[in-house]
Enzyme design. Structure first.
Site, PDB file in Angstrom:
ATOM      1  N   LEU A 157     -98.437 -62.305   1.891  1.00  0.00           N
ATOM      2  CA  LEU A 157     -98.030 -61.400   2.954  1.00  0.00           C
ATOM      3  C   LEU A 157     -99.129 -60.357   3.119  1.00  0.00           C
ATOM      4  O   LEU A 157     -99.758 -59.942   2.143  1.00  0.00           O
ATOM      5  CB  LEU A 157     -96.710 -60.700   2.618  1.00  0.00           C
ATOM      6  CG  LEU A 157     -95.454 -61.571   2.569  1.00  0.00           C
ATOM      7  CD1 LEU A 157     -94.262 -60.740   2.100  1.00  0.00           C
ATOM      8  CD2 LEU A 157     -95.156 -62.193   3.918  1.00  0.00           C
ATOM      9  N   ASP A 158     -99.356 -59.908   4.355  1.00  0.00           N
ATOM     10  CA  ASP A 158    -100.332 -58.857   4.607  1.00  0.00           C
ATOM     11  C   ASP A 158     -99.979 -57.602   3.808  1.00  0.00           C
ATOM     12  O   ASP A 158     -98.811 -57.365   3.480  1.00  0.00           O
ATOM     13  CB  ASP A 158    -100.364 -58.495   6.094  1.00  0.00           C
ATOM     14  CG  ASP A 158    -101.122 -59.516   6.928  1.00  0.00           C
ATOM     15  OD1 ASP A 158    -101.722 -60.427   6.339  1.00  0.00           O
ATOM     16  OD2 ASP A 158    -101.104 -59.380   8.163  1.00  0.00           O
ATOM     17  N   LYS A 159    -100.972 -56.795   3.526  1.00  0.00           N
ATOM     18  CA  LYS A 159    -100.772 -55.584   2.740  1.00  0.00           C
ATOM     19  C   LYS A 159     -99.688 -54.703   3.343  1.00  0.00           C
ATOM     20  O   LYS A 159     -98.836 -54.161   2.621  1.00  0.00           O
ATOM     21  CB  LYS A 159    -102.089 -54.806   2.643  1.00  0.00           C
ATOM     22  CG  LYS A 159    -101.996 -53.530   1.816  1.00  0.00           C
ATOM     23  CD  LYS A 159    -103.342 -52.830   1.723  1.00  0.00           C
ATOM     24  CE  LYS A 159    -103.231 -51.551   0.901  1.00  0.00           C
ATOM     25  NZ  LYS A 159    -104.536 -50.848   0.774  1.00  0.00           N
TER      26      LYS A 159
END
Length: 210
Positions: free
Chosen positions: A74-76
Site C-alpha cells: 500500500l502507498d505510504k
C-alpha cells in the site's frame, strides 16, 4: 479510571491492535497512514514489515525471529489491511491468487468533483512523456503500438456519497499497479483530495487537505 493491574502499554510506531489476524501461514495488519509498507531506500526505518515482525517477535518464544514475505503493498499515505505470508507455501499461494485476480481489493477514497460510475482499462507506463507515470496515449498522442513494458490496468469506480465539491468513491481493483487508483481518477478528471503528484492537469477548484 486507573487499573493498577492492567498490562503495561508498550510504545512504538505500530500498536499491537494493528494485527487483526494471524495464523501459522499469514498475518493481516491494519496499516496506518504515513508508514511505508517496505523499505524503498537504504535507511528507511519503521516500515510496516519491520514493525509487524517486532510485534510478532515480542509475542513469540524467546529467540523467535518471524519470517514475513511481502505479496502486495500500500502507498505510504494509504491506510488499510495488508497481508504478509509467513512461509514459502503461503507466499506462493497468495501470489497465485493475486496473479489470477481472485482476491477482491476494495479501496475508499475522496475525489474532486462529481465522480461517475465507470470501468477504467488502460496500459500504464512509467513515463507518460513528462516524467510521471500514466496511461499510454493519455498525455500525448500515441506513436506506434503499446510499449512492451506497459502494464494492463483495470479499476472499477463507484460513487458512494456526494460531498461538498467532491465524491466519496469505492474503487475495486482487477489489477494492482503502482499508483493505479491515483492515476486513473486523475485521468478521469477527478484527482484524489490531498493528491500532490497526479493533479497537475486538474483545472477545477482544489480542496486543500493533508
Amino acid at each position: 479510571a486507573v487499573d493498577e493491574r492492567a498490562p503495561k502499554l508498550r510504545g512504538g510506531p505500530l500498536p499491537e491492535s494493528a494485527i487483526v489476524y494471524a495464523d501459522r501461514d499469514v498475518v493481516v495488519v491494519d496499516k496506518p497512514v504515513g508508514m511505508l509498507s517496505i523499505a524503498y531506500e537504504p535507511g528507511d526505518k519503521d516500515t510496516l514489515v519491520d514493525c509487524t515482525r517486532a510485534l510478532l517477535r515480542r509475542s513469540g518464544p524467546r529467540g523467535f525471529d518471524p519470517e514475513l514475505s511481502v505479496v502486495h503493498r500500500l502507498d505510504k499515505e494509504t491506510s488499510g489491511l495488508l497481508v504478509f505470508a509467513r512461509n514459502l507455501d503461503a507466499k506462493r499461494a497468495l501470489a497465485d491468487r493475486f496473479r489470477a485476480h481472485d482476491i477482491e481489493r476494495l479501496y475508499n477514497a475522496i475525489a474532486h468533483g462529481v465522480v461517475p460510475s465507470r470501468r477504467i482499462e488502460t496500459d500504464l507506463i512509467s513515463d507518460r512523456g513528462d516524467g510521471l507515470r500514466g496511461s499510454f496515449g493519455h498525455f500525448r498522442r500515441p506513436k506506434g503500438g503499446v510499449p512492451a513494458d506497459a502494464k494492463r490496468s483495470i479499476t472499477h469506480v463507484r460513487p458512494l456519497e456526494a460531498l461538498a465539491g467532491s465524491t466519496l468513491v469505492e474503487c475495486k481493483l482487477e489489477t494492482g499497479r503502482q499508483h493505479q487508483i491515483r492515476i486513473h481518477l486523475s485521468e478521469m478528471g477527478n484527482p484524489l483530495v490531498g493528491e500532490r503528484v497526479y493533479i497537475r492537469d486538474y483545472e477545477g477548484p482544489r480542496i486543500d487537505a493533508p
